[in-house]
Scaffold this motif. Structure first.
Motif, PDB file in Angstrom:
ATOM      1  N   ARG A  35     -19.078 -28.107  65.738  1.00 41.83           N
ATOM      2  CA  ARG A  35     -17.471 -26.922  65.691  1.00 41.83           C
ATOM      3  C   ARG A  35     -17.182 -27.347  63.947  1.00 41.83           C
ATOM      4  NH1 ARG A  35     -16.858 -28.790  70.623  1.00 41.83           N
ATOM      5  NH2 ARG A  35     -15.250 -29.817  70.174  1.00 41.83           N
ATOM      6  N   HIS A  36     -16.804 -28.972  63.636  1.00 44.07           N
ATOM      7  CA  HIS A  36     -16.061 -28.872  62.205  1.00 44.07           C
ATOM      8  C   HIS A  36     -17.256 -28.504  61.541  1.00 44.07           C
ATOM      9  CE1 HIS A  36     -13.388 -31.909  64.702  1.00 44.07           C
ATOM     10  NE2 HIS A  36     -14.392 -31.855  65.379  1.00 44.07           N
ATOM     11  N   LEU A  37     -18.412 -28.401  61.132  1.00 44.67           N
ATOM     12  CA  LEU A  37     -19.185 -27.739  60.194  1.00 44.67           C
ATOM     13  C   LEU A  37     -18.911 -26.076  59.723  1.00 44.67           C
ATOM     14  CD1 LEU A  37     -21.419 -27.748  57.485  1.00 44.67           C
ATOM     15  CD2 LEU A  37     -22.869 -27.338  60.146  1.00 44.67           C
ATOM     16  N   ALA A  38     -19.047 -25.833  60.908  1.00 43.28           N
ATOM     17  CA  ALA A  38     -19.046 -24.282  61.068  1.00 43.28           C
ATOM     18  C   ALA A  38     -16.863 -24.003  60.903  1.00 43.28           C
ATOM     19  CB  ALA A  38     -18.550 -23.690  62.747  1.00 43.28           C
ATOM     20  N   ALA A  39     -16.253 -25.030  61.015  1.00 43.83           N
ATOM     21  CA  ALA A  39     -15.236 -24.235  59.917  1.00 43.83           C
ATOM     22  C   ALA A  39     -14.963 -24.609  59.309  1.00 43.83           C
ATOM     23  CB  ALA A  39     -13.777 -25.525  61.261  1.00 43.83           C
ATOM     24  N   ARG A  40     -15.483 -25.678  58.289  1.00 38.67           N
ATOM     25  CA  ARG A  40     -15.690 -25.703  56.744  1.00 38.67           C
ATOM     26  C   ARG A  40     -16.452 -24.880  56.024  1.00 38.67           C
ATOM     27  NH1 ARG A  40     -17.270 -30.592  58.472  1.00 38.67           N
ATOM     28  NH2 ARG A  40     -18.700 -30.995  58.107  1.00 38.67           N
TER      29      ARG A  40
END
Length: 159
Positions: A35-40
């Motif tokens: 999820r964090h990778l997608a947001a970044r």
């Protein structure tokens, strides 16, 4: 995170494909990490490439990533691969896992607890595809990057 800018097959030179991929170990930290990778990734697409990414697209992409990685973790042994790719006005979320069994969306049942992930993904995505690979399967969902200026949410027409 490594983001690549590659020409899209058959696309005009001004419409490059921006993508990033990550191997997920198959442990309990994968879902939050994905999820964090997608947001970044989407923040970088917006800041670095000037492509519009609505707040809704950001939220939906993280939701779809979470659901697909959760399913890979739950139903397939071992690692998974997450591939995020922006082509034109959509982001493609693809998750590969080692289990060749294709998922089947279950009929809606408000009394059922859990197992709604695929229903959620199919409801919010503009496109959905499940395909067997030489090893395992790949699930791909497409999400519009920007809300439709005519008032439709993420390119969908009001009912």
């Amino acid at each position: 995170m490594k983001t690549d800018l590659v020409p899209a097959g058959g696309a005009a030179p001004d419409r490059p494909v921006v993508r990033t991929s990550v191997a997920l170990a198959g442990d309990g930290t994968d879902i939050a990490h994905a999820r964090h990778l997608a947001a970044r990734f989407l923040a970088g697409v917006q800041a670095g490439h000037g492509l519009p990414v609505s707040e809704r697209a950001m939220d939906l992409t993280q939701l779809v990533v979470s659901e697909l990685v959760t399913n890979a973790h739950k139903y397939a042994p071992g690692p998974a691969l997450l591939d995020l790719r922006v082509t034109g006005d959509t982001v493609e979320v693809a998750v590969w896992d080692s289990d060749p069994t294709l998922p089947i969306a279950r009929a809606a049942d408000v009394g059922r607890v859990g197992q709604h992930g695929l229903e959620i993904v199919m409801a919010v995505a503009q496109g959905f595809e499940a395909q067997r690979e030489p090893v395992g399967k790949r699930i791909t969902a497409r999400i519009a990057l920007a809300d439709d200026p005519g008032g439709a949410v993420c390119g969908r027409r009001p009912l």
